[in-house]
Structure formats: C-alpha cells, structure tokens
Scaffold this motif. Structure first.
Motif, PDB file in Angstrom:
ATOM      1  N   GLY A  64      48.626  34.760  46.338  1.00 44.06           N
ATOM      2  CA  GLY A  64      48.681  33.410  46.880  1.00 44.06           C
ATOM      3  C   GLY A  64      47.342  32.873  47.344  1.00 44.06           C
ATOM      4  N   LEU A  65      47.355  32.253  48.526  1.00 44.16           N
ATOM      5  CA  LEU A  65      46.175  31.578  49.055  1.00 44.16           C
ATOM      6  C   LEU A  65      45.028  32.551  49.307  1.00 44.16           C
ATOM      7  N   LYS A  66      45.321  33.738  49.816  1.00 47.39           N
ATOM      8  CA  LYS A  66      44.253  34.719  50.059  1.00 47.39           C
ATOM      9  C   LYS A  66      43.523  35.039  48.764  1.00 47.39           C
ATOM     10  N   ARG A  67      44.274  35.226  47.678  1.00 49.29           N
ATOM     11  CA  ARG A  67      43.654  35.533  46.394  1.00 49.29           C
ATOM     12  C   ARG A  67      42.806  34.368  45.916  1.00 49.29           C
ATOM     13  N   LEU A  68      43.320  33.157  46.106  1.00 49.22           N
ATOM     14  CA  LEU A  68      42.592  31.971  45.683  1.00 49.22           C
ATOM     15  C   LEU A  68      41.299  31.809  46.475  1.00 49.22           C
ATOM     16  N   LEU A  69      41.362  32.017  47.780  1.00 48.43           N
ATOM     17  CA  LEU A  69      40.192  31.834  48.635  1.00 48.43           C
ATOM     18  C   LEU A  69      39.195  32.979  48.504  1.00 48.43           C
ATOM     19  N   LEU A  70      39.685  34.211  48.419  1.00 50.34           N
ATOM     20  CA  LEU A  70      38.798  35.362  48.387  1.00 50.34           C
ATOM     21  C   LEU A  70      38.371  35.744  46.969  1.00 50.34           C
ATOM     22  N   GLY A  71      39.110  35.273  45.979  1.00 53.71           N
ATOM     23  CA  GLY A  71      38.786  35.625  44.606  1.00 53.71           C
ATOM     24  C   GLY A  71      39.209  37.048  44.306  1.00 53.71           C
ATOM     25  N   SER A  72      39.050  37.445  43.083  1.00 58.76           N
ATOM     26  CA  SER A  72      39.423  38.794  42.708  1.00 58.76           C
ATOM     27  C   SER A  72      38.507  39.269  41.590  1.00 58.76           C
ATOM     28  N   GLU A  73      37.609  40.179  41.949  1.00 62.73           N
ATOM     29  CA  GLU A  73      36.726  40.764  40.934  1.00 62.73           C
ATOM     30  C   GLU A  73      37.560  41.549  39.929  1.00 62.73           C
ATOM     31  N   THR A  74      38.592  42.226  40.413  1.00 63.61           N
ATOM     32  CA  THR A  74      39.460  43.003  39.538  1.00 63.61           C
ATOM     33  C   THR A  74      40.130  42.097  38.513  1.00 63.61           C
ATOM     34  N   GLN A  75      40.615  40.950  38.962  1.00 69.20           N
ATOM     35  CA  GLN A  75      41.259  40.005  38.045  1.00 69.20           C
ATOM     36  C   GLN A  75      40.278  39.528  36.976  1.00 69.20           C
ATOM     37  N   GLN A  76      39.040  39.279  37.385  1.00 70.99           N
ATOM     38  CA  GLN A  76      38.022  38.853  36.415  1.00 70.99           C
ATOM     39  C   GLN A  76      37.749  39.953  35.384  1.00 70.99           C
ATOM     40  N   VAL A  77      37.676  41.188  35.838  1.00 72.64           N
ATOM     41  CA  VAL A  77      37.452  42.300  34.913  1.00 72.64           C
ATOM     42  C   VAL A  77      38.645  42.432  33.969  1.00 72.64           C
ATOM     43  N   LEU A  78      39.859  42.360  34.511  1.00 68.82           N
ATOM     44  CA  LEU A  78      41.054  42.443  33.670  1.00 68.82           C
ATOM     45  C   LEU A  78      41.085  41.350  32.619  1.00 68.82           C
ATOM     46  N   THR A  79      40.670  40.164  33.014  1.00 71.94           N
ATOM     47  CA  THR A  79      40.728  39.007  32.122  1.00 71.94           C
ATOM     48  C   THR A  79      39.674  39.058  31.031  1.00 71.94           C
TER      49      THR A  79
END
Length: 147
Positions: free
Chosen positions: A122-137
């Motif tokens: 949710g909002l925490k992910r949106l505000l803090l970002g996710s390096e893991t998500q970027q790597v996965l993508t």
C-alpha cells in the motif's frame, strides 16, 4: 543447477537471512556466491534551511559508508568460508540500487539473485519504494526473494 549466486545485502537482520539462504543454496549446489553491497553517494541538497557539509566532510562520510560496506561483504565471505563456499565480496557505489544489483549480476554472470524484502504494501510501499520490486521487474536473471 546454479554456478554463481549474487546475494544483495545491506547488513540488516533481514538481509542476513537472505545471506544465510544464499550460502546454504550455494553449499547444496556447489555454486560460488557474489556478495554485493551497494553504497549510495552522499545526497547533495540545496533546499532552504539545509545544512551543507564541506566537500571534505562529504568524502569522510562516503569513506565511512564504503568501509561499512566492505565489512558487510567481508562478513559474508567469512560465513562462506565456514561453510566451505567460495564468496567474492564486492561493493558498488551507486544511487540506483536496483540497477546496480542487476548490472552486477550480469557483469559477474550470476544465474540467481537472492535478496530480502520487507514486504511493505500500500502507501508505505508507494512512499518508500521497493528496490526488490525493481529488481524483480527488470532483471533477466531469476530472483529469490525472502521476507
């Protein structure tokens, strides 16, 4: 199965779990581990009320961060030696953590990337970002994510 496993670590307890899994997997498969810590550059801001550090102070901070990063990846190497797993410790200086992880995996011919995720939503992910998500993508290398 795997010849070279990249494990991204920041020295936190959560990333220590990723390191343990990467070393155990390397032990089982006979793979080599590349231990990576990405070191950011000191942020330069020009907003009103900000306190600017001198260039010498910035270099000192960056030198300290680099020393901490080397200590982190050398600890992974020591843990690997206890398991008789070959570990190559590397540090990279970059503000783009996910891109640095992907580039290191490609440069070192890794067949797996292991990293941890806080699992924010949710909002925490949106505000803090996710390096893991970027790597996965964006990675073309398989990624093992631990939470």
């Amino acid at each position: 199965m795997y010849r070279r496993i990249l494990v991204a670590t920041d020295g936190s307890k959560l990333s220590d779990r990723a390191v343990e899994h990467a070393l155990a997997l390397a032990d089982l498969t006979g793979a080599e581990v590349v231990a990576l810590r990405v070191v950011p550059r000191y942020p330069v801001t020009y907003y009103e009320g900000g306190i600017a550090l001198s260039a010498e102070e910035v270099r000192a901070v960056e030198k300290q961060w680099e020393a901490e990063a080397r200590a982190t990846v050398n600890a992974v190497k020591a843990a690997g030696q206890r398991r008789q797993v070959k570990v190559k410790p590397i540090t990279v200086k970059s503000d783009l953590v996910a891109e640095a992880i992907i580039a290191a995996a490609k440069r070192h011919h890794c067949d797996l990337i292991v990293m941890a995720s806080h699992g924010r939503r949710g909002l925490k992910r949106l505000l803090l970002g996710s390096e893991t998500q970027q790597v996965l993508t964006h990675a073309h290398t398989p990624v093992l994510v631990l939470r």
